[in-house]
Write an enzyme that holds these catalytic residues in place. Structure first.
Site, PDB file in Angstrom:
ATOM      1  N   GLN B 205      52.518   0.697  55.214  1.00  0.00           N
ATOM      2  CA  GLN B 205      52.527   0.467  56.652  1.00  0.00           C
ATOM      3  C   GLN B 205      52.190  -0.978  56.978  1.00  0.00           C
ATOM      4  O   GLN B 205      52.206  -1.366  58.145  1.00  0.00           O
ATOM      5  CB  GLN B 205      51.488   1.372  57.331  1.00  0.00           C
ATOM      6  CG  GLN B 205      51.802   2.850  57.257  1.00  0.00           C
ATOM      7  CD  GLN B 205      50.650   3.696  57.776  1.00  0.00           C
ATOM      8  OE1 GLN B 205      50.050   4.457  57.034  1.00  0.00           O
ATOM      9  NE2 GLN B 205      50.322   3.575  59.057  1.00  0.00           N
ATOM     10  N   PHE B 236      50.672   8.033  58.046  1.00  0.00           N
ATOM     11  CA  PHE B 236      49.538   8.595  58.797  1.00  0.00           C
ATOM     12  C   PHE B 236      48.291   7.718  58.732  1.00  0.00           C
ATOM     13  O   PHE B 236      47.189   8.195  59.000  1.00  0.00           O
ATOM     14  CB  PHE B 236      49.206  10.020  58.321  1.00  0.00           C
ATOM     15  CG  PHE B 236      50.405  10.907  58.164  1.00  0.00           C
ATOM     16  CD1 PHE B 236      51.143  11.285  59.273  1.00  0.00           C
ATOM     17  CD2 PHE B 236      50.820  11.338  56.919  1.00  0.00           C
ATOM     18  CE1 PHE B 236      52.269  12.076  59.141  1.00  0.00           C
ATOM     19  CE2 PHE B 236      51.948  12.126  56.770  1.00  0.00           C
ATOM     20  CZ  PHE B 236      52.672  12.507  57.883  1.00  0.00           C
ATOM     21  N   GLU B 240      48.111   2.112  55.264  1.00  0.00           N
ATOM     22  CA  GLU B 240      47.847   0.889  56.019  1.00  0.00           C
ATOM     23  C   GLU B 240      47.146  -0.105  55.098  1.00  0.00           C
ATOM     24  O   GLU B 240      47.759  -1.031  54.599  1.00  0.00           O
ATOM     25  CB  GLU B 240      47.022   1.184  57.272  1.00  0.00           C
ATOM     26  CG  GLU B 240      46.799  -0.090  58.105  1.00  0.00           C
ATOM     27  CD  GLU B 240      46.096   0.155  59.433  1.00  0.00           C
ATOM     28  OE1 GLU B 240      46.023   1.308  59.885  1.00  0.00           O
ATOM     29  OE2 GLU B 240      45.602  -0.826  60.028  1.00  0.00           O
ATOM     30  N   ARG B 318      36.592   2.169  67.365  1.00  0.00           N
ATOM     31  CA  ARG B 318      37.480   3.029  68.158  1.00  0.00           C
ATOM     32  C   ARG B 318      36.795   4.367  68.479  1.00  0.00           C
ATOM     33  O   ARG B 318      37.007   4.943  69.539  1.00  0.00           O
ATOM     34  CB  ARG B 318      38.816   3.262  67.437  1.00  0.00           C
ATOM     35  CG  ARG B 318      39.828   4.028  68.278  1.00  0.00           C
ATOM     36  CD  ARG B 318      41.249   3.921  67.756  1.00  0.00           C
ATOM     37  NE  ARG B 318      41.932   2.732  68.224  1.00  0.00           N
ATOM     38  CZ  ARG B 318      42.724   2.692  69.316  1.00  0.00           C
ATOM     39  NH1 ARG B 318      42.917   3.770  70.053  1.00  0.00           N
ATOM     40  NH2 ARG B 318      43.310   1.578  69.676  1.00  0.00           N
ATOM     41  N   ARG B 350      45.663   8.458  61.486  1.00  0.00           N
ATOM     42  CA  ARG B 350      46.135   8.870  62.820  1.00  0.00           C
ATOM     43  C   ARG B 350      44.992   9.159  63.811  1.00  0.00           C
ATOM     44  O   ARG B 350      44.306  10.171  63.692  1.00  0.00           O
ATOM     45  CB  ARG B 350      46.990  10.114  62.663  1.00  0.00           C
ATOM     46  CG  ARG B 350      47.934  10.385  63.808  1.00  0.00           C
ATOM     47  CD  ARG B 350      48.773  11.601  63.502  1.00  0.00           C
ATOM     48  NE  ARG B 350      50.008  11.630  64.270  1.00  0.00           N
ATOM     49  CZ  ARG B 350      51.024  12.441  63.987  1.00  0.00           C
ATOM     50  NH1 ARG B 350      50.956  13.272  62.985  1.00  0.00           N
ATOM     51  NH2 ARG B 350      52.117  12.419  64.721  1.00  0.00           N
ATOM     52  N   PHE B 352      42.474   7.003  64.153  1.00  0.00           N
ATOM     53  CA  PHE B 352      41.667   5.851  63.743  1.00  0.00           C
ATOM     54  C   PHE B 352      40.247   5.887  64.328  1.00  0.00           C
ATOM     55  O   PHE B 352      39.783   4.936  64.924  1.00  0.00           O
ATOM     56  CB  PHE B 352      42.394   4.582  64.216  1.00  0.00           C
ATOM     57  CG  PHE B 352      42.041   3.332  63.460  1.00  0.00           C
ATOM     58  CD1 PHE B 352      42.526   3.095  62.184  1.00  0.00           C
ATOM     59  CD2 PHE B 352      41.240   2.354  64.043  1.00  0.00           C
ATOM     60  CE1 PHE B 352      42.222   1.922  61.499  1.00  0.00           C
ATOM     61  CE2 PHE B 352      40.921   1.173  63.360  1.00  0.00           C
ATOM     62  CZ  PHE B 352      41.420   0.963  62.092  1.00  0.00           C
ATOM     63  N   ALA B 521      48.077   2.239  65.037  1.00  0.00           N
ATOM     64  CA  ALA B 521      47.586   2.272  66.421  1.00  0.00           C
ATOM     65  C   ALA B 521      48.689   2.705  67.391  1.00  0.00           C
ATOM     66  O   ALA B 521      48.683   2.316  68.552  1.00  0.00           O
ATOM     67  CB  ALA B 521      47.013   0.908  66.832  1.00  0.00           C
ATOM     68  N   GLU B 724      49.711   8.631  67.789  1.00  0.00           N
ATOM     69  CA  GLU B 724      48.389   9.206  67.567  1.00  0.00           C
ATOM     70  C   GLU B 724      47.905  10.178  68.647  1.00  0.00           C
ATOM     71  O   GLU B 724      47.267  11.176  68.322  1.00  0.00           O
ATOM     72  CB  GLU B 724      47.354   8.071  67.441  1.00  0.00           C
ATOM     73  CG  GLU B 724      47.550   7.207  66.210  1.00  0.00           C
ATOM     74  CD  GLU B 724      46.753   5.911  66.302  1.00  0.00           C
ATOM     75  OE1 GLU B 724      47.062   5.076  67.177  1.00  0.00           O
ATOM     76  OE2 GLU B 724      45.814   5.744  65.518  1.00  0.00           O
TER      77      GLU B 724
END
Lengths: 501, 772
Positions: B205, B236, B240, B318, B350, B352, B521, B724
C-alpha cells in the site's frame, strides 16, 4: 502394480506427470510446474479455499457410471491422488475472457470480487454447485457450498447472490461424455506405483492388494483424503517416506445399509459418510453441517478422521455415543473394536503394525428401549472450525422413563475422544429428569480435566460440556416436562431467500 | 440500492470493478503469478523461537549446506541501515542479538526453490538466553514499558462536571486485536538491474516508503530503487508499513546474489511475523444526567503496540480523535498509554485506531442506558453533536463539526428498520425464552477523513493522451480491491468524455509518480482522483486553446465540451482521437501531471488540536442478534446499514466497501481471537485457528443502502471516502450482543463483555464471577 506416470484428465486430454515428488501438491504443480496461476495459494492448509479446484470421478454401477464433480483444496492434495481422475481449474471455466461461465458472469454482475484473490476459488466452488444442482438450491446449501472459501473483502453477500443469479443465465453444462470416456480409459490402466525424486507411492485398487502392501510395508504412511497428512508436508516439511494411498480402493468406498446396521468403508468421503449417517439417524444433521468445510469433506474420509485419533476429531464422540465399532484388517484377518477402545492416548491408537482401518459400523438401537441421541459441536465460528467441545449423547430409556443405557462422549475434553464414565454412571438407573441431569452435569468434573488452548479455556470446556447435557435433557424431555423453546440458534436464524431481498 | 441522482456520465454509475473479468477467470496477475526470469531465487525468513532474550549462538551451517541454498544473510549482512520502521528507527529488518518477539526474523535464505528455502530455514541451530517476556498490557503498564511516552489531556472542567453530576458509573473493557488476513500474503519480488539499480514488484500500500526503506537498507539513494504494484490481493492496512521488511530482505538477497529474488511468506509466517490491529483495554468513569447526557468522562486507555513503534503513534492519535464518535464530550480527561510488549509490532488496520476509540464510547453510553433503564438509542441521540454548529459542536481535538448528518441519518434508519417495534418484540421474546436471548442495537458512525499527519494529504498523477485518443493514467494510489482504479478510470473518462474502455490505468510505480502517500486513511480516491482530474484539466485547457487556433470561430475555452467521444465548442465538433492527433502534429503537449493537496486542514501532534479532518463520513447500523446462554454462541440475525458515501462515484463499489467493512468489523468483534501461549508464541497463526467470518455468518436479513448526501466540502465530485468508515458499523453487533447478555442477567445488572465476543467471552459475561 506397475511403475508409470500419474495420469489424469486435464484440459481436454490425458495428462501425464513424471518426476514430481509424490508429496508434491497439486497446487504447487499447477502454479510452479505448469504455470497455470489462476488457482491461488492463500494458506496451504485447506482452510481458505483460494486453491479450490474441481475433481471428477466416475461413480455408480460399472458400465453405467456417472461423472461426479466435487470441489477440493489443491493445496493439500498430493499429485498421485489425482491419478485416474479429471481435474478442472478456473482456466477451464472460461477459455476466453470474453466468454465467461455463468457463475463467473454472475460474479461480475453482482460485484462479487474486490481484491479478486479468493475469487477463482469461489468460482470453482460455485461451478461444482452449478454442475451438481440443476436449479438454484436454498440459501443454506449455498452457504454450505461456500463454507471452505474465505473472502476478506466482500462480506459474501454478492457472492451468495451470484450463486443464485448463475441459474438465471443461459444454462451451460459441462460436456461430460468426453470426460467419462477419458476416465474409463484411465480406469483400464494398471494400479499406480509411482516413483519420483527418490520417493515411492502406491495406489492399490483392491482390498487384497492393500492388505498385502500394508503387511509388506508396515512403516509406509497411509494417506486417505490427505486433509490432515497434507499439512504435515506443507506446514511441517516432514518427509513422509513411502506412501500408500487409499483413494483407489473401491471396496473401501462402500456404504452398506441393512439389518438395522450401517457400515461405512474407511475410504468413504466425509460428504458421503455424513449423508449416510444422517439418513441412518437424523440427529447427525447439525454436526454434519458444521463439520469442516465442503472441500475438506469432499476429500477427507470418515475412516481417516477416526484413524488419525485427534483429540478434537469431531465425528468420534457421536460415533462412540451410538456404540460404533471399528473394523480393522491385517492381512486377511479382520477384528472389531468398540471405537472408544481404539484410542489409547494422545494421537495413539490400537492399530497394529500392518493393520489398517477398513470400516465403521453402527447398529440400530435395541427395540424395547427408547433411544435419545444428540450430537453437537461448539466452536468460535459456525462453519469450518475445529470444535472447542464436541459431544455425542445417547441414552436408552425403558417404558418407565428410567435410563437403562447411557453413552456420553466428548471431544476436546481429554487427550483422546473419551466417554464420560462418571456422568454415565450418574444417569444409569435413574429416571430421565432434571434432577438426574444435574447429577450427570456435576459428575463431568470427575471425568475430565480439559486443557486450555487457542480454541477455549479449560473452564469454558467444562461449563459447556455440562450445559450441553442440560440441552440434551431440554430437547428430549418427555412431553410436559419441559416447555423451553426455542433451544437452538438455528431456529432463530431462518435462512429465507425472500427475506434477504 | 437507492441513489438520488442519475448520472449523465460514468461518474455515479455502478460499474463493475475494472478487473472483475480478470478476477473471476483467474487472469488477474498478482506478484506470484508473474513469469519468473531465469535464475530467480526464492527466499524464506528464519524466525526466532523465543519472545524475549538474546541469541547466544546462531549456527547456520546446516542451512547453508542444504541443497539449493544460494545465500544466507543475518543482520551483519545488511549493507545499509538495519531498519524498516516507518517513523522511529526501532524496527530491525533482521534482529541482531536481541530478540523482541516470538517470530522475529533472525536470518533469511535464498534458494533455487521455495521448498528448498523453507526446508533450509528449519535447519538452523539457535541457542538463546531467554528473558521473561512482557506479553500483555497489564505487565507493560506495571513495568512502564512504552514504545512512546504516555499522553494525557483534559478538555473542559472535568472535576466540576463530576462534582455536580446526578449519576456516575465506572466501567472496564478489553478489546482484542485483529489479523488482517489479506488473502494474498506478503510478497516482494526484487529484480536487480544494471548500474546499481533495483526494481521491486510488491504487494504494498506504500510504494514510496518501501522505496526509501529499501534504499536505506542497501545504503543506496532513492533514485536507484523503483517499486511497482498493479494490484494487491487485499491490504486492509497490513501492507502499509509492514510490507517493507519483506521487500528489504528480497532486495538485500537480490543485490547479494545478483539474481532476482522472490520472497513470498507462508501464511503461518505471515501471521506470526507481521503486525495486527492494536488490542486495547479501557477503564472509565462517566458522569451524566437523568436522561443519559454525558457531563464528563474520565478515560484511561492502553494499547498493545508490540515491540516497536511502527505506526502506533498515529494510530493512537486517531483513537483519541474518535473516542467522541458522533457525541459531544463537554468535559474529558484522557490518558493514553502506548504499551511496549514482546509481541509482533502492531500496525495500521482499516480504521487505524478509530474503531478502538468508538468502541469505548459506545460501551460508556450503553452502560448509562442500562443504569437508567433507558433505551440506549435515546441515550445516544441525547449525546449527538448539534446539527447546526453551536454550543455542542466542538470536538475534544478542537475541530468544529459543521456537516453533522448523524441525527437525520439515524432517524431515517431507525424508522426504516422498525427499531422501536422490534425492540419491544425482542423484550417480549426474551421474557419467555430462558435459553436463547435476543438483542438489538442501533449505533452511529462519524469518521474523520484525512490523514492526521497533514503532509500525507497530497497526491500526484500522470495522464498520457496518446495520438489515437486513448488515455493511460498513472497515480500514486494502490489498488487493493477497493476499486480505486475503477473510480479513477471513471473520473478520467468523464473528464475527456470518453468511454470507459478508452482509459486504462498503468500499475502504480514510484518511477512514474514520485513521493506518494500510502493508500490508506480511506483517502485513495479523494487524493488521487483530484490529482488525476487536475492533470486532465491541464491537458483539456491546452486542447481548448488549440481548438481556438484551429477554428475560425471564436472559442471560449471555458465552453469546450468533452462528451460522447467528441470535443465540441459551439459549431465546432471533432472526435477526441482526431483532435489528439491534430494537436500532436501541432506540437501540443498531450500528457501532463496533476497534483492535489487537501485544503483547510492542520493538526498539532503535540497538543492534539486542530482541524485534522477535511470532513466526516457518517453511517449507522441496526443489528439484531441472538445468543445461546448454554454455549455462549451467537448469531447476527439481521443487519440494516445506512451509510453516507457522499455523492457516490460508484455506488456498487461503495456498497461493496460498506458490506465488506461491516462483515470484517463483525469478525473483529465476534469470532476473530488472537491467542498467545504463555511463552509468547502466537497460536492463532493460520485460518485453522483464526476464524474470520464465512458466508454462513452473513446475516440472513441484510439491508444495505447509501445515504443521499453530497459532501459539503469540495471533494472529488462531492463524494466521500468509504474505505474505513463502514468498518465501525459493526459496533452495532457488539452492542446488540451486550443487549442480549443484559437480557439474560438480572435487571439493572451491569454487563461486562470483552471483545471479541467469542462464545467463551459471552458465557463469561453471562456468569460474572464464575471461572468460565
Amino acid at each position: 502394480m506397475s511403475e508409470r506416470p500419474i495420469q489424469f484428465y486435464f484440459r481436454g486430454e490425458i495428462h501425464a506427470v513424471q518426476g514430481a515428488a509424490p508429496t508434491r501438491t497439486l497446487l504447487q504443480y499447477l502454479r510452479e510446474d505448469l504455470h497455470q496461476t489462476g488457482t491461488k495459494e492463500g494458506c496451504a492448509e485447506g482452510d481458505c479455499g483460494a486453491c479450490t479446484v474441481v475433481v471428477g470421478e466416475l461413480a455408480g454401477e460399472p458400465g453405467r457410471e456417472e461423472l461426479r464433480l466435487r470441489a477440493v483444496n489443491a493445496c493439500i492434495q498430493f499429485l498421485p491422488a489425482l491419478d485416474g481422475k479429471a481435474l478442472f481449474t478456473v482456466e477451464d471455466l472460461a477459455p476466453a475472457a470474453a466468454d465467461l461461465h455463468p457463475v463467473q458472469q454472475a460474479l461480475v454482475d453482482r460485484h462479487g470480487s474486490q481484491c479478486g484473490f479468493c475469487t477463482p476459488g469461489f468460482a470453482m466452488s460455485l461451478f461444482a454447485l452449478y454442475e451438481n444442482r440443476d436449479s438454484c438450491p436454498p440459501r443454506d446449501e449455498i452457504d454450505h457450498t461456500l463454507s471452505g472459501n474465505l473472502c476478506r473483502c466482500t462480506g459474501y453477500r454478492p457472492i451468495v447472490d451470484a450463486a443464485r443469479d448463475a441459474y438465471a443465465l443461459p444454462r451451460r453444462p459441462l460436456d461430460r461424455q468426453p470426460v467419462i470416456a477419458a476416465l474409463r480409459q484411465l480406469a483400464a490402466l494398471p494400479p499406480l506405483d509411482y516413483v519420483a525424486d527418490g520417493r515411492r507411492s502406491h495406489s492399490p485398487r483392491t482390498l487384497a492388494e492393500l492388505a498385502a502392501l500394508r503387511l509388506r510395508l508396515p512403516e509406509a504412511r497411509l494417506v486417505a483424503g490427505g486433509t490432515d497428512v497434507g499439512l504435515w508436508v506443507t506446514k511441517q516439511g516432514r518427509d513422509l517416506g513411502e506412501l500408500i494411498l487409499l483413494g483407489a480402493v473401491d471396496e473401501l468406498k462402500r456404504i452398506r445399509v441393512g439389518d438395522g446396521q450401517l457400515e461405512i468403508g474407511a475410504g468413504v468421503t466425509l460428504t458421503d459418510a455424513f449423508a449416510a449417517l444422517t439418513a441412518f439417524e437424523p440427529q447427525w444433521a447439525e454436526l454434519a453441517r458444521r463439520f469442516a468445510s465442503t472441500p475438506v469433506k469432499n476429500a477427507g474420509t470418515l475412516g481417516g478422521n477416526v484413524a488419525n485419533g485427534s483429540p478434537i476429531g469431531d465425528s468420534m464422540p457421536a460415533l462412540i455415543a451410538l456404540g460404533a465399532t471399528i473394523v480393522l484388517q491385517r492381512g486377511e484377518t479382520t477384528r472389531t473394536l468398540a471405537l472408544e477402545d481404539f484410542y489409547l492416548d494422545y494421537q495413539k491408537t490400537a492399530l497394529q503394525p500392518g493393520e489398517f482401518v477398513r470400516a465403521l459400523r453402527l447398529d440400530a438401537p435395541p427395540a424395547p428401549l427408547v433411544r435419545h441421541f444428540r450430537a453437537w459441536k461448539v466452536a468460535k465460528r459456525l462453519d469450518q472450525d475445529i470444535s472447542a467441545v464436541a459431544a455425542g449423547f445417547a441414552v436408552h430409556l425403558d417404558a418407565d422413563q428410567v435410563v437403562r443405557r447411557a453413552r456420553l462422549a466428548f471431544g476436546g475434553m481429554a487427550a483422546t475422544p473419551k466417554r464420560a464414565a462418571a456422568a454415565e454412571a450418574a444417569l444409569l438407573g435413574r429416571p430421565w429428569s432434571p434432577a438426574t441431569i444435574r447429577l450427570g452435569m456435576a459428575a463431568l468434573r470427575e471425568d475430565y480435566a480439559p486443557f486450555t488452548d487457542v480454541r477455549a479455556s479449560s473452564a469454558y470446556r467444562l461449563s459447556v460440556a455440562a450445559n450441553l447435557l442440560q440441552r440434551f435433557w431440554l430437547e428430549t424431555a418427555p412431553a410436559g416436562a419441559s416447555t423451553v423453546t426455542p433451544l437452538r440458534l438455528a431456529e432463530l436464524a431462518p435462512i429465507d431467500p425472500e427475506a434477504r431481498q | 440500492m437507492s441513489h438520488a441522482e442519475t448520472p449523465a456520465g460514468l461518474v455515479g454509475r455502478p460499474l463493475p470493478h475494472e478487473s472483475a473479468r480478470l478476477h473471476v477467470s483467474g487472469r488477474a496477475s498478482y506478484i506470484d503469478d508473474l513469469p519468473e526470469p531465469a535464475g530467480t531465487l526464492h527466499a524464506a525468513p528464519g524466525l526466532s523461537g523465543i519472545a524475549r532474550g538474546r541469541i547466544r549462538r546462531l549456527d547456520l551451517s546446516a542451512v547453508r549446506a542444504h541443497p539449493g541454498v544460494r545465500c544466507v544473510i543475518t543482520a551483519a549482512d545488511i549493507p545499509g541501515e538495519n531498519n524498516c520502521g516507518p517513523i522511529l528507527h526501532d524496527d530491525p529488518i533482521i534482529a541482531g542479538d536481541e530478540i523482541q518477539f516470538h517470530g522475529q526474523v533472525i536470518f533469511a535464505v535464498a534458494a533455487d526453490t521455495r521448498d528448498a528455502a523453507r526446508q533450509a530455514v528449519r535447519l538452523a541451530k539457535v541457542e538463546y538466553d531467554v528473558a521473561t517476556p512482557i506479553l500483555d498490557m497489564d505487565a507493560a503498564i506495571a513495568a512502564e514499558s512504552w514504545v512512546l511516552p504516555p499522553f494525557a489531556m483534559q478538555r473542559g472542567e472535568v472535576d466540576a462536571a463530576f462534582a455536580g453530576a446526578p449519576h456516575r458509573l465506572a466501567g472496564r473493557a478489553v478489546l482484542g486485536g485483529q489479523e488482517h488476513f489479506y488473502l494474498e500474503g506478503q510478497i516482494s519480488f526484487a529484480q536487480p538491474r544494471d548500474d546499481d539499480s533495483l526494481h521491486l514488484l510488491c504487494s504494498t500500500q506504500h510504494p514510496t516508503e518501501m522505496q526509501q526503506l529499501v534504499a536505506h537498507a542497501l545504503g543506496w539513494r532513492s533514485h536507484q530503487v523503483s517499486v511497482e504494484c498493479r494490484r494487491m490481493g487485499g491490504g486492509f492496512g497490513g501492507k502499509e508499513s509492514q510490507s517493507a521488511q519483506w521487500a528489504c530482505l528480497a532486495a538485500i538477497l537480490a543485490v547479494n546474489t545478483g539474481k532476482p529474488v522472490k520472497m513470498r511468506l507462508d501464511r503461518d509466517d505471515d501471521m506470526v511475523a507481521t503486525g495486527k490491529r492494536h488490542g486495547f483495554q479501557y477503564a472509565w468513569e462517566s458522569a451524566f444526567d437523568d436522561r443519559g447526557r454525558l457531563l464528563g468522562l474520565k478515560l484511561e486507555m492502553a494499547s498493545n503496540c508490540g515491540f516497536s513503534a511502527d505506526l502506533s503513534g498515529p494510530v493512537n492519535d486517531r483513537t483519541i480523535c474518535h473516542i467522541d464518535n458522533a457525541y459531544y464530550l463537554d468535559a474529558l480527561a484522557l490518558k493514553s498509554l502506548r504499551c511496549k510488549t514482546n509481541t509482533v509490532s502492531n500496525t495500521a488496520f482499516r480504521g487505524f485506531g478509530g474503531p478502538q476509540g468508538m468502541f469505548v464510547i459506545e460501551n460508556v453510553l450503553d452502560d448509562i442506558a442500562r443504569h437508567l433503564g433507558c433505551d440506549p438509542l435515546a441515550v445516544r441521540r441525547a449525546n449527538f453533536y448539534d446539527v447546526e454548529p453551536g454550543a455542542r459542536s466542538t470536538t475534544p481535538y478542537g475541530m468544529v463539526v459543521t456537516d453533522n448528518v448523524a441525527p437525520a441519518l439515524v432517524a431515517e434508519l431507525a424508522a426504516d428498520c422498525d427499531y422501536a417495534a422490534r425492540r419491544a418484540a425482542i423484550a417480549e421474546f426474551n421474557a419467555t425464552s430462558p435459553v436463547l436471548k435476543r438483542g438489538i442495537a442501533l449505533t452511529p458512525v462519524k469518521f474523520g477523513i484525512s490523514f492526521n499527519a497533514t503532509h500525507y494529504n497530497q497526491a500526484g498523477a500522470l495522464v498520457h493522451v496518446y495520438t489515437d485518443g486513448t488515455v493511460l493514467v498513472s497515480h500514486g494510489g494502490t489498488e487493493m480491491g477497493q476499486g480505486l482504479y475503477t473510480k479513477i478510470r471513471q473520473i478520467v473518462a468523464d473528464e475527456f468524455g470518453l468511454p470507459f474502455a478508452d482509459v486504462r490505468l498503468a500499475s502504480t510505480d514510484t518511477s512514474r509518480v514520485a513521493n506518494t502517500s500510502a493508500t490508506a486513511a480511506s483517502s485513495g480516491t479523494d487524493l488521487n482522483g483530484k490529482a488525476a482530474q487536475n492533470a486532465c484539466r491541464n491537458i483539456k485547457a491546452r486542447l481548448a486553446a488549440f481548438i481556438g487556433e484551429l477554428s475560425t470561430l471564436t472559442v471560449d475555452p471555458e465552453k469546450v465540451e468533452f462528451s460522447g467521444g467528441q470535443v465540441r465548442a459551439g459549431a465546432f465538433a471533432m472526435p477526441f482521437g482526431e483532435l489528439a492527433m491534430a494537436a500532436y502534429r501541432a506540437r501540443i503537449q498531450l500528457w501532463d501531471a496533476g497534483f492535489y493537496k487537501t485544503p483547510k486542514i492542520h493538526f498539532d501532534p503535540v497538543s492534539k488540536l486542530g482541524r485534522p479532518f477535511f470532513y466526516f463520513a457518517y453511517g449507522a447500523a441496526c443489528c439484531e442478534v441472538a445468543i445461546d446462554t448454554l454455549t455462549g454462541e451467537s448469531r447476527v440475525l439481521r443487519a440494516d446499514l445506512l451509510h453516507d458515501a457522499g455523492r457516490s462515484i460508484n455506488p456498487a463499489l461503495d456498497i461493496g466497501q460498506v458490506e465488506g467493512g461491516f462483515i470484517q468489523g463483525m469478525g473483529w468483534l465476534t469470532s476473530e481471537e488472537l491467542w498467545w501461549r504463555p511463552d509468547g508464541k502466537l497460536m492463532s497463526h493460520a485460518p485453522s485457528t483464526y476464524k474470520i467470518p464465512t458466508a454462513s455468518d452473513l446475516p440472513a436479513i441484510f439491508n444495505v443502502r447509501l445515504y443521499a448526501n453530497a459532501n459539503a466540502e469540495d471533494s472529488i465530485h462531492r463524494s466521500k471516502a468509504v474505505g474505513e468508515p463502514p468498518f465501525m458499523l459493526a459496533l452495532a453487533v457488539f452492542q446488540a450482543l451486550r443487549d442480549a447478555v443484559g437480557a439474560a442477567l438480572p435487571a439493572g445488572r451491569p454487563v461486562r463483555l470483552d471483545a471479541p465476543a467469542t462464545p467463551e467471552a459471552i458465557l463469561r459475561a453471562l456468569n460474572p464471577g464464575e471461572a468460565a
